[in-house]
Design a protein around this motif. Structure first.
Motif, PDB file in Angstrom:
ATOM      1  N   TYR A  54       9.720 -41.788  47.363  1.00  0.00           N
ATOM      2  CA  TYR A  54      10.127 -40.882  46.291  1.00  0.00           C
ATOM      3  C   TYR A  54      10.651 -41.656  45.089  1.00  0.00           C
ATOM      4  N   THR A  55      10.402 -41.126  43.902  1.00  0.00           N
ATOM      5  CA  THR A  55      10.998 -41.688  42.697  1.00  0.00           C
ATOM      6  C   THR A  55      12.493 -41.367  42.714  1.00  0.00           C
ATOM      7  N   PRO A  56      13.299 -42.022  41.889  1.00  0.00           N
ATOM      8  CA  PRO A  56      14.743 -41.735  41.877  1.00  0.00           C
ATOM      9  C   PRO A  56      15.056 -40.250  41.660  1.00  0.00           C
ATOM     10  N   LEU A  57      14.354 -39.579  40.743  1.00  0.00           N
ATOM     11  CA  LEU A  57      14.608 -38.160  40.477  1.00  0.00           C
ATOM     12  C   LEU A  57      14.213 -37.308  41.676  1.00  0.00           C
ATOM     13  N   GLU A  58      13.065 -37.612  42.258  1.00  0.00           N
ATOM     14  CA  GLU A  58      12.615 -36.856  43.441  1.00  0.00           C
ATOM     15  C   GLU A  58      13.564 -37.058  44.609  1.00  0.00           C
ATOM     16  N   GLN A  59      14.075 -38.284  44.755  1.00  0.00           N
ATOM     17  CA  GLN A  59      14.996 -38.565  45.857  1.00  0.00           C
ATOM     18  C   GLN A  59      16.291 -37.779  45.702  1.00  0.00           C
ATOM     19  N   GLY A 118       3.717 -28.319  46.390  1.00  0.00           N
ATOM     20  CA  GLY A 118       3.603 -29.011  45.105  1.00  0.00           C
ATOM     21  C   GLY A 118       2.400 -28.557  44.294  1.00  0.00           C
ATOM     22  N   GLY A 119       2.635 -28.152  43.055  1.00  0.00           N
ATOM     23  CA  GLY A 119       1.557 -27.730  42.172  1.00  0.00           C
ATOM     24  C   GLY A 119       1.064 -26.313  42.408  1.00  0.00           C
ATOM     25  N   LYS A 120       1.573 -25.651  43.419  1.00  0.00           N
ATOM     26  CA  LYS A 120       1.122 -24.292  43.725  1.00  0.00           C
ATOM     27  C   LYS A 120       1.678 -23.296  42.715  1.00  0.00           C
ATOM     28  N   TYR A 121       2.888 -23.563  42.234  1.00  0.00           N
ATOM     29  CA  TYR A 121       3.529 -22.696  41.244  1.00  0.00           C
ATOM     30  C   TYR A 121       3.972 -23.547  40.057  1.00  0.00           C
ATOM     31  N   SER A 122       4.251 -22.902  38.952  1.00  0.00           N
ATOM     32  CA  SER A 122       4.719 -23.616  37.760  1.00  0.00           C
ATOM     33  C   SER A 122       6.198 -23.975  37.899  1.00  0.00           C
ATOM     34  N   TYR A 228      11.200 -32.642  43.134  1.00  0.00           N
ATOM     35  CA  TYR A 228      10.922 -32.903  44.545  1.00  0.00           C
ATOM     36  C   TYR A 228       9.917 -31.908  45.108  1.00  0.00           C
ATOM     37  N   LEU A 229      10.131 -30.632  44.837  1.00  0.00           N
ATOM     38  CA  LEU A 229       9.229 -29.600  45.355  1.00  0.00           C
ATOM     39  C   LEU A 229       7.818 -29.753  44.801  1.00  0.00           C
ATOM     40  N   GLN A 230       7.715 -30.149  43.542  1.00  0.00           N
ATOM     41  CA  GLN A 230       6.407 -30.233  42.900  1.00  0.00           C
ATOM     42  C   GLN A 230       5.568 -31.429  43.364  1.00  0.00           C
ATOM     43  N   MET A 231       6.187 -32.375  44.084  1.00  0.00           N
ATOM     44  CA  MET A 231       5.380 -33.498  44.579  1.00  0.00           C
ATOM     45  C   MET A 231       4.974 -33.319  46.039  1.00  0.00           C
ATOM     46  N   THR A 234       1.152 -33.453  47.426  1.00  0.00           N
ATOM     47  CA  THR A 234       0.226 -33.770  46.332  1.00  0.00           C
ATOM     48  C   THR A 234      -0.280 -35.207  46.360  1.00  0.00           C
ATOM     49  N   LEU A 235       0.231 -36.032  47.245  1.00  0.00           N
ATOM     50  CA  LEU A 235      -0.094 -37.455  47.202  1.00  0.00           C
ATOM     51  C   LEU A 235      -1.466 -37.786  47.790  1.00  0.00           C
ATOM     52  N   ILE A 236      -1.942 -36.955  48.732  1.00  0.00           N
ATOM     53  CA  ILE A 236      -3.221 -37.231  49.374  1.00  0.00           C
ATOM     54  C   ILE A 236      -4.281 -36.235  48.908  1.00  0.00           C
ATOM     55  N   ASP A 237      -5.405 -36.748  48.442  1.00  0.00           N
ATOM     56  CA  ASP A 237      -6.541 -35.905  48.061  1.00  0.00           C
ATOM     57  C   ASP A 237      -7.430 -35.754  49.294  1.00  0.00           C
ATOM     58  N   PHE A 238      -7.208 -34.681  50.050  1.00  0.00           N
ATOM     59  CA  PHE A 238      -7.926 -34.501  51.309  1.00  0.00           C
ATOM     60  C   PHE A 238      -9.431 -34.311  51.106  1.00  0.00           C
TER      61      PHE A 238
END
Length: 250
Positions: A54-59, A118-122, A228-231, A234-238
């Motif tokens: 996680y990035t500092p903000l996400e953490q 993540g990315g499901k809602y604005s 945090y919720l928005q990531m 989202t990291l893996i493109d299945f």
């Protein structure tokens, strides 16, 4: 042999209980000695690791997620069943939780699973939902969290938090050698965000660039939690991976 013998002889009951537990333990543990790894090696097209710390903000957002007890009602583990996949998406991989301390798998769902939220809602939807859930989901029984928008984010100890996570295996970097290793493993853009010495700068920059809470003049706890919720998920493109690639690791 009658079951009554075990019920009336505590010594015999203990012995056979230990034997049963030992057999069960061996069945669970023995297969681990015959596999190379329990974590999938998921990479992008350029060869770098898809799952990053996680990035500092996400953490900090994850810390707030844990503080508020969100895991009591929301799991972050999609089981490999058809009904779960239809509702939430691809089942969760071990790789997606490798940097979680503690993990957020959960065992109860009062609300939906958040592994792929993540990315499901604005960002605006998340802010409204957290401040007053019923404003976007009328049937929701989730409590309100208005203070997330009122509280300024405390990130004075973000470097110490990252150093603590580094001690348990999260590859944040302090030295040039560790930074270079992260560049090779995750790419330079990600490696820059995992540099503990620039944690404060990176946190502020990410918060200001995205302005997830809609308040450009402040960095609030809402900024961090929404980041945090928005990531999540989202990291893996299945779509870029063959299904059998992951089945081999199960």
């Amino acid at each position: 042999m009658k079951h009554e013998i075990f019920e009336t002889n505590i010594g015999l009951l203990i012995i056979f209980t230990m034997i049963a537990i030992s057999i069960g333990g061996l069945v669970e543990i023995t297969p681990l000695f015959y596999i190379n790894d329990t974590v999938e090696d998921v990479r992008r097209a350029d060869g770098t690791q898809a799952v990053r710390p996680y990035t500092p903000l996400e953490q900090r957002g994850r810390d707030i997620y844990t503080r508020e007890g969100c895991y009591n009602c929301h799991s972050q583990m999609i089981r490999p069943f058809r009904d779960e996949a239809l509702r939430y998406g691809h089942y969760s991989l071990a790789a997606e939780s490798q940097y979680d301390h503690p993990f957020q798998w959960g065992s109860k769902r009062t609300g939906p699973d958040l592994a792929r939220v993540g990315g499901k809602y604005s960002d605006t939807w998340h802010v409204k939902h957290l401040v007053r859930p019923k404003s976007v989901v009328p049937e929701s029984i989730m409590p309100n969290y208005p203070w997330l928008l009122e509280n300024d984010l405390d990130y004075s100890d973000i470097q110490a938090r990252m150093e603590a996570l580094k001690k348990v295996g999260v590859p944040y970097s302090l030295t040039q050698e560790e930074y270079d290793s992260n560049v090779k493993q995750f790419g330079k853009a990600v490696a820059d965000k995992l540099d503990i010495t620039r944690a404060d700068e990176n946190l502020v920059s990410e918060a200001q660039d995205n302005n997830r809470d809609g308040i450009p003049s402040r960095i609030t706890e809402m900024d961090a939690l929404v980041a945090y919720l928005q990531m999540l998920g989202t990291l893996i493109d299945f779509k870029a991976h063959d299904e059998h690639e992951f089945i081999k690791a199960r």
